[in-house]
Design an enzyme around this catalytic site. Structure first.
Site, mmCIF file in Angstrom:
data_model
loop_
_atom_site.group_PDB
_atom_site.id
_atom_site.type_symbol
_atom_site.label_atom_id
_atom_site.label_comp_id
_atom_site.label_asym_id
_atom_site.label_seq_id
_atom_site.Cartn_x
_atom_site.Cartn_y
_atom_site.Cartn_z
ATOM 1 N N TRP A 133 37.442 50.881 37.124
ATOM 2 C CA TRP A 133 38.753 50.468 36.596
ATOM 3 C C TRP A 133 38.611 49.607 35.344
ATOM 4 C CZ3 TRP A 133 36.832 49.641 41.427
ATOM 5 C CH2 TRP A 133 36.306 48.382 41.687
ATOM 6 N N GLU A 142 43.622 46.752 41.827
ATOM 7 C CA GLU A 142 43.907 45.381 42.273
ATOM 8 C C GLU A 142 44.383 45.353 43.724
ATOM 9 O OE1 GLU A 142 43.195 42.557 41.047
ATOM 10 O OE2 GLU A 142 42.492 43.246 39.109
ATOM 11 N N LEU A 158 39.907 51.781 54.395
ATOM 12 C CA LEU A 158 40.071 50.569 53.582
ATOM 13 C C LEU A 158 40.747 49.448 54.368
ATOM 14 C CD1 LEU A 158 41.153 51.745 50.014
ATOM 15 C CD2 LEU A 158 39.234 50.289 50.555
ATOM 16 N N TYR A 166 49.727 37.150 42.183
ATOM 17 C CA TYR A 166 48.395 37.463 41.670
ATOM 18 C C TYR A 166 48.365 38.876 41.052
ATOM 19 C CZ TYR A 166 43.782 39.228 41.211
ATOM 20 O OH TYR A 166 42.686 39.836 40.674
ATOM 21 N N ASP A 185 43.395 33.869 42.332
ATOM 22 C CA ASP A 185 43.068 34.487 43.625
ATOM 23 C C ASP A 185 42.042 33.581 44.321
ATOM 24 O OD1 ASP A 185 40.700 34.914 42.298
ATOM 25 O OD2 ASP A 185 40.581 37.057 42.732
#
Ligand code: SF4
Length: 356
Positions: free
Chosen positions: A20, A33, A76, A116, A134
Site C-alpha cells: 500500500w 488502514e 483476519l 485515526y 494510534d
C-alpha cells in the site's frame, strides 16, 4: 536538526516497501488502514494483495455480496471491519459519486472510520495537514515527551492528539505521519526500543531521564479467562449441516457448526446435544470425538471440544433460533464459506485427517 526534519530524512531512507506504499489511491489506503487495525503487518500484506485482486476498486466492492466480502476477509478476524467496509463502499457510491472524500469530517461519517483512519486517509492519500494518533504513536509520544499518564485515559488521549497537531509540519503530513508509524514499528518498538538507531533520540525525554521501561506506564496484568465450548459436525446422508450466525452478533454473518459454552456440571457431549436442541430444535446423538482446538480471542482462551453427531430422527427439519440461514452441503464445498477461528481450525484438522 529539528525533530520533524530528522524523522522525515530517516523515513525517506528507511521506509519498508509495502504493497500500500506504492500508491496514494484513497481506496487502497483505506483498505490497508482498516486491515492494519488489530492485525500484524506481514499478515495484512498477504490479505491486502488478495483483496485487491478480488476487489480492485470501490465499484467492484460495492456491488459484491456480504458473503464474498466475508470470505475474502476470513482469517483476519474482527469481522465487523469487513461488514463496515462494505457498508461504507455502498454509501460512497450512493452519496459521494463513488469518490472517497478528502475531508476528515466527511470520512468520519462513514461506517468503521474513526479519527485515526480518517486522519490516515486524509494525510496519506490527499496530503492534508491532518494528524494521526494510534497505539504506536501513543507509545512514541509517551517516551518522547515523558508522558506520565495512563495510556488510553481521556487526559492521555487529549494530550496525544494535541502533540500530534503541534508536531505536524505543514505540507508534509503524508510523509510525517507515515514516518511516525514506521518509527513505532521499526525502532521505538513496544519492547526493547532501538534507541541507538533512533533518529529522534536527541529529543527523547524518557531516554534522557532513563525512564524508558516506565513509558508508557505499564499496564496491570490482565488475566486470561478460560472458556470451555463444544460443537458438533452434524452428518446426514453424506452432507454436513452449517448455519449462518445472526448479523448483529460478534461473528455476525459468519458460518458455523452449532454449539456453545459448556454449562456447569455438563460434559462436552451434553453441551452439543443441548445446543443443537436450543439452536435448531434438532435432536442429535454424539457419535465420536474429532479433536479439541484452542484459540485466543482478546483475553479469552477458548477450548473447543469437537464431535461428529448424527440425527436421532432422520426426517426432522431445523428451526433456527440462533442463526439466519442454514445449508446442508458436501464437506468438499466448505471452503466457499467463512468461519470464525475455532471452527476454521476444526475444518483444517478434518481435512488433514480426511474426515468426516
Ligand atoms: Fe523511542 Fe528510544 Fe527513540 Fe526515545 S530514543 S523515541 S525511546 S526509540
Amino acid at each position: 536538526m529539528n525533530l520533524q526534519k530528522s524523522l522525515l530524512i530517516w523515513f525517506a531512507e528507511n521506509q519498508r516497501d509495502l504493497p500500500w506504499r506504492r500508491t496514494y489511491d484513497p481506496y487502497q489506503i483505506w483498505i490497508s488502514e482498516i486491515m492494519l487495525q488489530q492485525t500484524q503487518m506481514d499478515r495484512v500484506a498477504l490479505f491486502f494483495v488478495r483483496w485487491m485482486k478480488e476487489f480492485p476498486d470501490l465499484a467492484s466492492l460495492a456491488t459484491s455480496s456480504e458473503h464474498k466480502v466475508l470470505k475474502c476477509w476470513e482469517g483476519l478476524g474482527y469481522y465487523s471491519r469487513a461488514r463496515n467496509i462494505l457498508k461504507a463502499a455502498k454509501l460512497l457510491i450512493a452519496d459521494h459519486q463513488g469518490q472517497i472524500p478528502a475531508s476528515r469530517k466527511l470520512l468520519q461519517r462513514l461506517p468503521g472510520i474513526g479519527p485515526y483512519t480518517a486522519g490516515a486517509i486524509a494525510s496519506i492519500s490527499f496530503n492534508r495537514d491532518v494528524p494521526v494518533v494510534d497505539a504506536n504513536i501513543e507509545r512514541i509520544f509517551a517516551r518522547l515527551f515523558n508522558i506520565d499518564l495512563i495510556p488510553k485515559s481521556p487526559a492521555a488521549k487529549k494530550l496525544n492528539w494535541q502533540k500530534a497537531e503541534e508536531l505536524l509540519p505543514a505540507g508534509e503530513a503524508r510523509n510525517f505521519n507515515q514516518a511516525l508509524m514506521e518509527l513505532g514499528a521499526l525502532v521505538c518498538r513496544p519492547k526493547q526500543p532501538n534507541c541507538s538507531f533512533c533518529p529522534v533520540a536527541a529529543h527523547c525525554l524518557a531516554l534522557q531521564y532513563d525512564l524508558i521501561p516506565e513509558r508508557p506506564i505499564p499496564k496491570k496484568n490482565t488475566k486470561t479467562i478460560p472458556i470451555n465450548m463444544a460443537t458438533g459436525v452434524l452428518l446426514h446422508k453424506g452432507l454436513i449441516f452449517i448455519q449462518q450466525r445472526l448479523a448483529d452478533d460478534v461473528w455476525g454473518a459468519l458460518w458455523e457448526f452449532p454449539g456453545g459454552r459448556m454449562e456447569e456440571g455438563e460434559t462436552a457431549e451434553e453441551t452439543v446435544i443441548r445446543e443443537y436442541l436450543e439452536e435448531t430444535e434438532l435432536v442429535v446423538r454424539v457419535d465420536s470425538k474429532i479433536t479439541t482446538t484452542i484459540h485466543h480471542y482478546t483475553r479469552y482462551k477458548i477450548t473447543l471440544h469437537c464431535f461428529i453427531v448424527s440425527l436421532e430422527q432422520s426426517d426432522s427439519d431445523p428451526v433456527l433460533h440462533a442463526a439466519q440461514e442454514f445449508h446442508w452441503l458436501p464437506f468438499e464445498q466448505i471452503n466457499q464459506y467463512a468461519f470464525p477461528a475455532g471452527h476454521r481450525k476444526l475444518i483444517q484438522f478434518m481435512k488433514a485427517h480426511k474426515l468426516p
